[in-house]
Write an enzyme that holds these catalytic residues in place. Structure first.
Site, PDB file in Angstrom:
ATOM      1  N   PHE A  94     -57.546  56.543 -61.949  1.00 35.96           N
ATOM      2  CA  PHE A  94     -58.917  57.019 -61.705  1.00 35.96           C
ATOM      3  C   PHE A  94     -59.264  58.007 -62.812  1.00 35.96           C
ATOM      4  CE2 PHE A  94     -62.439  59.486 -60.311  1.00 35.96           C
ATOM      5  CZ  PHE A  94     -63.254  58.560 -59.694  1.00 35.96           C
ATOM      6  N   ASP A 140     -54.657  62.588 -68.975  1.00 36.31           N
ATOM      7  CA  ASP A 140     -55.805  63.022 -68.186  1.00 36.31           C
ATOM      8  C   ASP A 140     -55.305  64.017 -67.139  1.00 36.31           C
ATOM      9  OD1 ASP A 140     -57.833  63.413 -66.393  1.00 36.31           O
ATOM     10  OD2 ASP A 140     -58.449  61.315 -66.273  1.00 36.31           O
ATOM     11  N   LYS A 166     -62.782  69.828 -64.138  1.00 34.82           N
ATOM     12  CA  LYS A 166     -62.746  70.377 -62.771  1.00 34.82           C
ATOM     13  C   LYS A 166     -62.540  71.888 -62.739  1.00 34.82           C
ATOM     14  CE  LYS A 166     -61.304  66.049 -60.580  1.00 34.82           C
ATOM     15  NZ  LYS A 166     -62.421  65.638 -59.750  1.00 34.82           N
TER      16      LYS A 166
HETATM   17  C1  LIG Z   1     -57.895  62.275 -63.143  1.00 35.19           C
HETATM   18  C2  LIG Z   1     -59.391  62.317 -63.160  1.00 35.19           C
HETATM   19  N1  LIG Z   1     -60.054  62.056 -64.294  1.00 35.19           N
HETATM   20  C3  LIG Z   1     -61.396  62.099 -64.359  1.00 35.19           C
HETATM   21  C4  LIG Z   1     -62.163  62.390 -63.246  1.00 35.19           C
HETATM   22  C5  LIG Z   1     -63.655  62.411 -63.355  1.00 35.19           C
HETATM   23  O1  LIG Z   1     -64.151  63.704 -63.277  1.00 35.19           O
HETATM   24  P1  LIG Z   1     -65.700  63.952 -62.959  1.00 35.19           P
HETATM   25  O2  LIG Z   1     -65.929  63.599 -61.517  1.00 35.19           O
HETATM   26  O3  LIG Z   1     -65.918  65.420 -63.230  1.00 35.19           O
HETATM   27  O4  LIG Z   1     -66.478  63.081 -63.893  1.00 35.19           O
HETATM   28  C6  LIG Z   1     -61.524  62.664 -62.039  1.00 35.19           C
HETATM   29  C7  LIG Z   1     -62.307  62.962 -60.828  1.00 35.19           C
HETATM   30  O5  LIG Z   1     -61.832  62.911 -59.698  1.00 35.19           O
HETATM   31  C8  LIG Z   1     -60.105  62.626 -61.985  1.00 35.19           C
HETATM   32  O6  LIG Z   1     -59.432  62.873 -60.859  1.00 35.19           O
END
Ligand SMILES: Cc1ncc(COP(=O)(O)O)c(C=O)c1O
Length: 376
Positions: free
Chosen positions: A118, A203, A232
């Site tokens: 994700f 990530d 975040k």
């Molecule tokens: C590992 C990871 N990458 C990217 C994102 C995307 O972040 P955003 O919702 O701020 O676009 C999330 C969101 O849950 C995430 O958990």
């Protein structure tokens, strides 16, 4: 339930009911709601300067980049806003690096990703998701991605070739249910990417900034990726702040005009971001997450066979597979909400627990007792 106000780990709805927040904005609230030092940093900046656009520099940005360099060991930062934007920007950087540095033929660059990933919700990102709910109905998708099973170094090795710009993975897969790879996987990804001249893009948008008991989840294997994606909690639960943090020889491939963002690194973001870095600099939050993570782990272990089928826990972050007979994850979450505990399902009968790192041991024990009551 409609939230009206919040402080620390507690939120209150419009009817005055209080709930313990065990989701913490998917880790955007690692420091709790309205952490006083973060709110103070935001207030100070609101009274001075909030936005310049990136046409002009602001006096906060350099300090933010320096703070991230000190925190991560990588010397260059590209500030963005949301997590998905950081991932998109990381993909652009990796492709540009593949053409300019690795010598991949124009238009041929590939990026290897993991199944059950994700990384966000943009069309490019959902295009390499393996979750039909995230993906179906949104094509056609961006080409150039190869999907391999997570936690499988042999599959990764088979997928990487001369066209590969990067391997993009989550060091712990959050949305998939807090899936923790075997010891040695992250070190293996580092070794493989180094040996094949491929970028390792981690990530850490959900796993980073204290959540797992270390500053970054890759720290569990003492691994430094080429590119870190942060988001975040970097915005302190106040403003959306994300960043691509990388070595200069990687991020430096972007030339003026090739990438940008009106808000990325704006003065408000660049005031809150360093205040977050300051909180992490003490190591206190990482320590709390590690210590209370052991309490969480022990509490969940005691529930196995009593409503819990299996669980995975790293720091203050757990994925819990509940007995399917008890209902879907969503139904279990609604019952917990009725008892004053906010958690969130992921898939099927899996729920995830991720309280603010400011939670006390008593509050955590209370949450575990509520969980035991609802599952038992
Ligand atoms: C590992 C990871 N990458 C990217 C994102 C995307 O972040 P955003 O919702 O701020 O676009 C999330 C969101 O849950 C995430 O958990």
């Amino acid at each position: 339930m409609v939230v009206a106000r919040a402080e620390g780990v507690w939120v209150e709805d419009v009817e005055g009911h209080r709930y313990l927040d065990m989701l913490a904005g998917y880790s955007a609230l690692n420091f709790g709601h309205r952490h006083p030092e973060l709110v103070a940093a935001a207030h100070r900046q609101l009274d001075r300067l909030t936005l310049t656009s990136r046409a002009f520099r602001n006096d906060r940005l350099a300090g933010f980049a320096e703070g991230l360099a000190e925190l991560t060991g990588l010397d260059m930062t590209l500030p963005m806003n949301t997590g998905a934007e950081a991932v998109e920007s990381g993909i652009k950087v990796a492709r540009k690096w593949a053409y300019d540095v690795k010598g991949v033929a124009p238009g041929e660059a590939t990026i290897v990703v993991a199944a059950d990933n994700f990384h966000g919700r943009t069309t490019t990102i959902v295009g390499f998701s393996t979750d039909p709910v995230a993906r179906e109905g949104f094509g056609p998708f961006t080409p150039g991605f190869r999907v391999v099973p997570y936690n499988d170094l042999a599959a990764l090795e088979a997928a990487v070739d001369d066209t590969t710009a990067a391997v993009l993975i989550e060091p712990v897969q959050g949305e998939a249910g807090v899936i923790i790879p075997d010891d040695g996987y992250l070190a293996g990804v580092r070794e493989l990417t180094r040996r094949t001249g491929t970028l390792f893009v981690a990530d850490e948008i959900q796993s980073g900034l204290g959540r797992t008991g270390t500053t970054l989840a890759v720290d569990h294997e003492s691994v430094l990726p080429d590119v870190l994606l942060l988001g975040k909690a970097l915005g302190g639960g106040i403003v959306p702040v994300s960043a691509v943090v990388a070595r200069r020889d990687v991020l430096g491939v972007l030339r003026p005009g090739e990438h940008g963002s009106t808000f990325g690194g704006d003065p408000l973001a660049a005031a809150v971001g360093p205040a977050v870095v300051d909180l992490l600099r003490t190591g206190e939050f990482q320590r709390r997450a590690a210590e209370l993570g052991r309490v969480l782990d022990a509490g969940l272990a005691a529930l196995v066979g009593r409503g819990v089928v299996a669980y995975r826990c790293r720091g203050l972050w757990a994925g819990v597979d509940v007995e399917p007979a008890l209902g879907t994850g969503r139904e279990v979450c609604e019952r917990l909400m009725g008892e004053g505990l906010l958690v969130k399902d992921t898939h099927g009968s899996t729920i995830r627990l991720a309280p603010p790192l400011t939670i006390t041991e008593d509050e955590l024990e209370w949450a575990l007792s509520v969980l035991a009551g609802v599952l038992g």
